[in-house]
Design a protein around this motif. Sequence first.
Motif, PDB file in Angstrom:
ATOM      1  N   ASN A   7       0.838  -1.195   0.000  1.00  0.00           N
ATOM      2  CA  ASN A   7       0.000   0.000   0.000  1.00  0.00           C
ATOM      3  C   ASN A   7       0.875   1.247   0.000  1.00  0.00           C
ATOM      4  OD1 ASN A   7      -1.700   2.196   0.787  1.00  0.00           O
ATOM      5  ND2 ASN A   7      -3.190   0.701   1.506  1.00  0.00           N
ATOM      6  N   ARG A   8       0.991   1.890  -1.159  1.00  0.00           N
ATOM      7  CA  ARG A   8       1.848   3.071  -1.321  1.00  0.00           C
ATOM      8  C   ARG A   8       1.368   4.238  -0.461  1.00  0.00           C
ATOM      9  NH1 ARG A   8       6.370   1.906  -2.083  1.00  0.00           N
ATOM     10  NH2 ARG A   8       6.754   4.110  -2.179  1.00  0.00           N
ATOM     11  N   LYS A   9       0.050   4.386  -0.295  1.00  0.00           N
ATOM     12  CA  LYS A   9      -0.475   5.500   0.489  1.00  0.00           C
ATOM     13  C   LYS A   9      -0.001   5.403   1.937  1.00  0.00           C
ATOM     14  CE  LYS A   9      -4.682   7.045  -0.272  1.00  0.00           C
ATOM     15  NZ  LYS A   9      -6.156   7.045  -0.417  1.00  0.00           N
ATOM     16  N   ILE A  10      -0.057   4.218   2.494  1.00  0.00           N
ATOM     17  CA  ILE A  10       0.375   4.028   3.882  1.00  0.00           C
ATOM     18  C   ILE A  10       1.880   4.240   3.992  1.00  0.00           C
ATOM     19  CG2 ILE A  10       0.685   2.287   5.693  1.00  0.00           C
ATOM     20  CD1 ILE A  10      -2.138   1.298   5.020  1.00  0.00           C
ATOM     21  N   LEU A  11       2.640   3.660   3.085  1.00  0.00           N
ATOM     22  CA  LEU A  11       4.091   3.828   3.132  1.00  0.00           C
ATOM     23  C   LEU A  11       4.495   5.292   2.956  1.00  0.00           C
ATOM     24  CD1 LEU A  11       5.179   0.673   1.104  1.00  0.00           C
ATOM     25  CD2 LEU A  11       5.331   1.025   3.564  1.00  0.00           C
ATOM     26  N   ASN A  12       3.822   6.009   2.071  1.00  0.00           N
ATOM     27  CA  ASN A  12       4.114   7.432   1.891  1.00  0.00           C
ATOM     28  C   ASN A  12       3.770   8.231   3.140  1.00  0.00           C
ATOM     29  OD1 ASN A  12       5.108   7.109  -0.694  1.00  0.00           O
ATOM     30  ND2 ASN A  12       3.148   7.517  -1.675  1.00  0.00           N
ATOM     31  N   ARG A  13       2.679   7.886   3.782  1.00  0.00           N
ATOM     32  CA  ARG A  13       2.281   8.579   5.018  1.00  0.00           C
ATOM     33  C   ARG A  13       3.341   8.369   6.099  1.00  0.00           C
ATOM     34  NH1 ARG A  13      -3.009  10.126   7.591  1.00  0.00           N
ATOM     35  NH2 ARG A  13      -3.950   9.700   5.577  1.00  0.00           N
ATOM     36  N   ILE A  14       3.851   7.151   6.204  1.00  0.00           N
ATOM     37  CA  ILE A  14       4.888   6.853   7.194  1.00  0.00           C
ATOM     38  C   ILE A  14       6.164   7.634   6.888  1.00  0.00           C
ATOM     39  CG2 ILE A  14       6.415   5.015   8.039  1.00  0.00           C
ATOM     40  CD1 ILE A  14       3.936   3.150   7.820  1.00  0.00           C
ATOM     41  N   LYS A  15       6.510   7.746   5.629  1.00  0.00           N
ATOM     42  CA  LYS A  15       7.705   8.512   5.255  1.00  0.00           C
ATOM     43  C   LYS A  15       7.534   9.992   5.600  1.00  0.00           C
ATOM     44  CE  LYS A  15       9.269   5.390   1.681  1.00  0.00           C
ATOM     45  NZ  LYS A  15       9.556   5.175   0.275  1.00  0.00           N
ATOM     46  N   ARG A  16       6.331  10.531   5.428  1.00  0.00           N
ATOM     47  CA  ARG A  16       6.084  11.927   5.801  1.00  0.00           C
ATOM     48  C   ARG A  16       6.215  12.113   7.313  1.00  0.00           C
ATOM     49  NH1 ARG A  16       2.096  11.472   1.885  1.00  0.00           N
ATOM     50  NH2 ARG A  16       0.463  11.229   3.446  1.00  0.00           N
ATOM     51  N   ILE A  17       5.703  11.144   8.071  1.00  0.00           N
ATOM     52  CA  ILE A  17       5.821  11.221   9.530  1.00  0.00           C
ATOM     53  C   ILE A  17       7.299  11.173   9.935  1.00  0.00           C
ATOM     54  CG2 ILE A  17       5.340  10.005  11.698  1.00  0.00           C
ATOM     55  CD1 ILE A  17       2.613   9.185  10.413  1.00  0.00           C
ATOM     56  N   GLN A  18       8.067  10.309   9.298  1.00  0.00           N
ATOM     57  CA  GLN A  18       9.504  10.246   9.580  1.00  0.00           C
ATOM     58  C   GLN A  18      10.166  11.594   9.304  1.00  0.00           C
ATOM     59  OE1 GLN A  18      10.559   6.956   7.013  1.00  0.00           O
ATOM     60  NE2 GLN A  18      10.685   5.532   8.739  1.00  0.00           N
ATOM     61  N   GLY A  19       9.777  12.230   8.221  1.00  0.00           N
ATOM     62  CA  GLY A  19      10.323  13.548   7.889  1.00  0.00           C
ATOM     63  C   GLY A  19       9.947  14.585   8.933  1.00  0.00           C
ATOM     64  N   GLN A  20       8.712  14.507   9.421  1.00  0.00           N
ATOM     65  CA  GLN A  20       8.269  15.450  10.450  1.00  0.00           C
ATOM     66  C   GLN A  20       9.058  15.255  11.748  1.00  0.00           C
ATOM     67  OE1 GLN A  20       4.075  14.314  10.097  1.00  0.00           O
ATOM     68  NE2 GLN A  20       3.589  16.476   9.748  1.00  0.00           N
ATOM     69  N   VAL A  42       4.975  18.986  16.821  1.00  0.00           N
ATOM     70  CA  VAL A  42       4.491  17.794  17.530  1.00  0.00           C
ATOM     71  C   VAL A  42       2.996  17.603  17.295  1.00  0.00           C
ATOM     72  CG1 VAL A  42       4.121  16.766  19.812  1.00  0.00           C
ATOM     73  CG2 VAL A  42       6.325  17.809  19.259  1.00  0.00           C
ATOM     74  N   ALA A  43       2.243  18.699  17.308  1.00  0.00           N
ATOM     75  CA  ALA A  43       0.798  18.611  17.043  1.00  0.00           C
ATOM     76  C   ALA A  43       0.542  18.087  15.632  1.00  0.00           C
ATOM     77  CB  ALA A  43       0.144  19.975  17.244  1.00  0.00           C
ATOM     78  N   ALA A  44       1.362  18.519  14.677  1.00  0.00           N
ATOM     79  CA  ALA A  44       1.205  18.031  13.304  1.00  0.00           C
ATOM     80  C   ALA A  44       1.485  16.538  13.215  1.00  0.00           C
ATOM     81  CB  ALA A  44       2.142  18.799  12.367  1.00  0.00           C
ATOM     82  N   ILE A  45       2.485  16.078  13.946  1.00  0.00           N
ATOM     83  CA  ILE A  45       2.805  14.641  13.956  1.00  0.00           C
ATOM     84  C   ILE A  45       1.675  13.857  14.600  1.00  0.00           C
ATOM     85  CG2 ILE A  45       4.336  12.904  14.956  1.00  0.00           C
ATOM     86  CD1 ILE A  45       6.616  14.924  14.534  1.00  0.00           C
ATOM     87  N   LYS A  46       1.118  14.390  15.675  1.00  0.00           N
ATOM     88  CA  LYS A  46      -0.001  13.718  16.334  1.00  0.00           C
ATOM     89  C   LYS A  46      -1.161  13.538  15.349  1.00  0.00           C
ATOM     90  CE  LYS A  46      -3.307  14.142  20.066  1.00  0.00           C
ATOM     91  NZ  LYS A  46      -3.940  15.030  21.015  1.00  0.00           N
TER      92      LYS A  46
END
Length: 89
Positions: A7-20, A42-46
């Motif tokens: 699932n590319r959407k989930i993997l991309n979301r995780i990569k964005r969180i890692q960047g944050q 931190v609020a954005a990551i939450k």
Amino acid sequence: MSHLHQNRKILNRIKRIQGQVSSIERTLLTPESSCLDVLQQVAAIKGAVNGLLQQLLEQHLREHVLKGDQNFNEEEMQQYLSLLERYSK
């Protein structure tokens, strides 16, 4: 959860969180950054993690709980997910 690795959407979301998260580390290492900057990040990551949780729960329900269920009701599923989202914030 073997279906998640595709699932590319989930993997991309995780990569964005890692960047944050990396961005918070950089902010903390910058002496002139303010506490408000860090709190906002931190609020954005939450919010991003809550969105990821919502997406994973929906995938789990569809793939493992309701798959093949003849009585599956999409409208009821959406109501359930909306309720879950409301209480996960």
